[in-house]
Scaffold this active site. Structure first.
Site, PDB file in Angstrom:
ATOM      1  N   GLY A  10       0.512  -1.109  -0.256  1.00 29.49           N
ATOM      2  CA  GLY A  10       0.055   0.293   0.148  1.00 29.49           C
ATOM      3  C   GLY A  10       1.137   1.341  -0.096  1.00 29.49           C
ATOM      4  N   ASP A  44      -3.612 -12.799   3.924  1.00 30.74           N
ATOM      5  CA  ASP A  44      -5.655 -12.421   4.568  1.00 30.74           C
ATOM      6  C   ASP A  44      -5.552 -12.362   6.209  1.00 30.74           C
ATOM      7  OD1 ASP A  44      -7.770 -12.403   4.349  1.00 30.74           O
ATOM      8  OD2 ASP A  44      -9.135 -14.294   3.781  1.00 30.74           O
ATOM      9  N   ALA A  68      -4.975  -1.588   6.358  1.00 34.79           N
ATOM     10  CA  ALA A  68      -6.440  -0.812   6.728  1.00 34.79           C
ATOM     11  C   ALA A  68      -7.407  -0.492   5.563  1.00 34.79           C
ATOM     12  CB  ALA A  68      -5.964   0.213   8.085  1.00 34.79           C
ATOM     13  N   THR A 109      -4.978   7.506  12.704  1.00 34.87           N
ATOM     14  CA  THR A 109      -5.465   8.929  12.404  1.00 34.87           C
ATOM     15  C   THR A 109      -5.258   9.684  12.855  1.00 34.87           C
ATOM     16  OG1 THR A 109      -6.727   9.559  10.433  1.00 34.87           O
ATOM     17  CG2 THR A 109      -7.799   7.438  12.086  1.00 34.87           C
ATOM     18  N   ASP A 110      -5.321  10.951  12.650  1.00 34.99           N
ATOM     19  CA  ASP A 110      -5.702  12.130  12.878  1.00 34.99           C
ATOM     20  C   ASP A 110      -7.686  12.173  12.994  1.00 34.99           C
ATOM     21  OD1 ASP A 110      -6.128  12.707  10.249  1.00 34.99           O
ATOM     22  OD2 ASP A 110      -5.596  14.892  10.174  1.00 34.99           O
ATOM     23  N   TYR A 132     -14.582   6.039   9.492  1.00 32.13           N
ATOM     24  CA  TYR A 132     -13.994   5.992   9.828  1.00 32.13           C
ATOM     25  C   TYR A 132     -13.066   5.694  10.821  1.00 32.13           C
ATOM     26  CZ  TYR A 132      -8.523   6.559   8.422  1.00 32.13           C
ATOM     27  OH  TYR A 132      -7.346   6.785   8.513  1.00 32.13           O
ATOM     28  N   LYS A 136     -11.284   3.136  13.384  1.00 34.63           N
ATOM     29  CA  LYS A 136      -9.590   3.251  13.438  1.00 34.63           C
ATOM     30  C   LYS A 136      -9.284   3.483  15.388  1.00 34.63           C
ATOM     31  CE  LYS A 136      -6.606   3.357  11.405  1.00 34.63           C
ATOM     32  NZ  LYS A 136      -5.638   2.407  11.040  1.00 34.63           N
TER      33      LYS A 136
END
Length: 293
Positions: A10, A44, A68, A109-110, A132, A136
């Site tokens: 990614g 996986d 993610a 994440t922020d 989202y 997270k």
């Protein structure tokens, strides 16, 4: 130090794999689900038995969990799959890492913050306003509650991409090239952050850990330039010597999924440890977009 990276195909995972794999202090294994290549093993993460077998085979000391579902709108469109990857698979991975005495580094994440009281320190109370962010945050809680693991929160990511829409930042080049008049969000403030910088930060953290520094709890890293999507588009255009005269700013944008106003992350916990990374945003944009010009 043996390191296993999930999501190594990614946007972030590729740079982390490249950075760590080039360091002789580390023995790195990268895993991916669909985009495996010569250097990556297929895994996986929803298959707990396969994950357990991979950990048993590799015996990593550290697992960096880059995999993610990171697109807010896509999370809302397919919430069950997003929750399974961001939370359930993460929780199982944390438990399996705990069982083999490996430390899990969870990339968050922020968007765990609501954006109303920036800047946010690692001690501030999260309050996500979209699915989202909630997924997270639940992933963070699963990680910290299931072993001696730690969390690294980062904001809007960009970097070397295989196609422009792999990052919302580089995708702006397509918007700029389209001559149709377009209004872009000029309300939400973001802090674009290079995945190469994040990879360098992780490398420095792991070297410190190898030397005896204990990492635990939550850490932040972020770029330093604040900009709305409209302002960022103008930066992209300038970096590529293109015009953005057909673009305008929308101070009251309508989102499919709520976005926080300003989730600036206070990175002083890492900076105070001597962790550093970064070069001017325009230089990064020019370098990453050059292959598409």
């Amino acid at each position: 130090m043996k390191i296993l990276i999930t999501g190594a195909s990614g946007l972030l995972g590729r740079s982390v794999f490249k950075q760590l794999n080039a360091n002789p202090a580390f023995e790195v294994t990268g895993t991916a689900y669909s985009r495996t290549g010569d250097n990556l093993l297929r895994l996986d993460l929803t298959d707990a038995a396969a994950v357990a077998e991979m950990l048993r085979k590799i015996q990593p000391q550290v697992v960096i969990h880059c995999a993610a579902e990171r697109w807010p709108d896509r999370c809302t469109q397919n919430p069950d799959a997003a929750w399974q990857l961001n939370v359930q698979s993460t929780e199982k991975l944390a438990q399996l890492c705990r069982d083999i005495d490996a430390q899990l580094v969870y990339i968050s994440t922020d968007y765990v913050f609501d954006g109303s009281a920036a800047p946010y320190s690692v001690d501030n109370q999260p309050n996500p306003i979209n699915f989202y962010g909630r997924s997270k945050l639940a992933g963070e809680e699963a990680v910290l509650g299931n072993g001696d693991h730690w969390v690294l929160r980062v904001p809007l990511l960009f970097g070397p991409v295989t196609y422009l829409r792999e990052s919302g930042v580089t995708a702006l080049l397509e918007t700029i090239r389209n001559p149709e008049p377009t209004a872009l969000d000029d309300w939400a403030i973001r802090y674009p952050t290079s995945v190469e910088d994040v990879a360098q930060v992780l490398e420095q953290c792991l070297l410190k850990s190898k030397a005896g520094t204990r990492f635990a709890g939550t850490y932040h890293w972020s770029g330093d330039i604040a900009c709305t999507r409209y302002q960022l588009a103008k930066l992209v255009a300038e970096s590529c010597a293109l015009t953005a005269d057909h673009l305008s700013g929308d101070s009251a944008p309508q989102f499919n999924e709520p976005r926080p106003y300003n989730c600036q992350l206070d990175k002083s916990r890492l900076a105070d440890m001597g962790i550093e990374a970064g070069e001017p945003l325009p230089q990064q944009l020019a370098r990453y977009l050059q292959p598409f010009l």
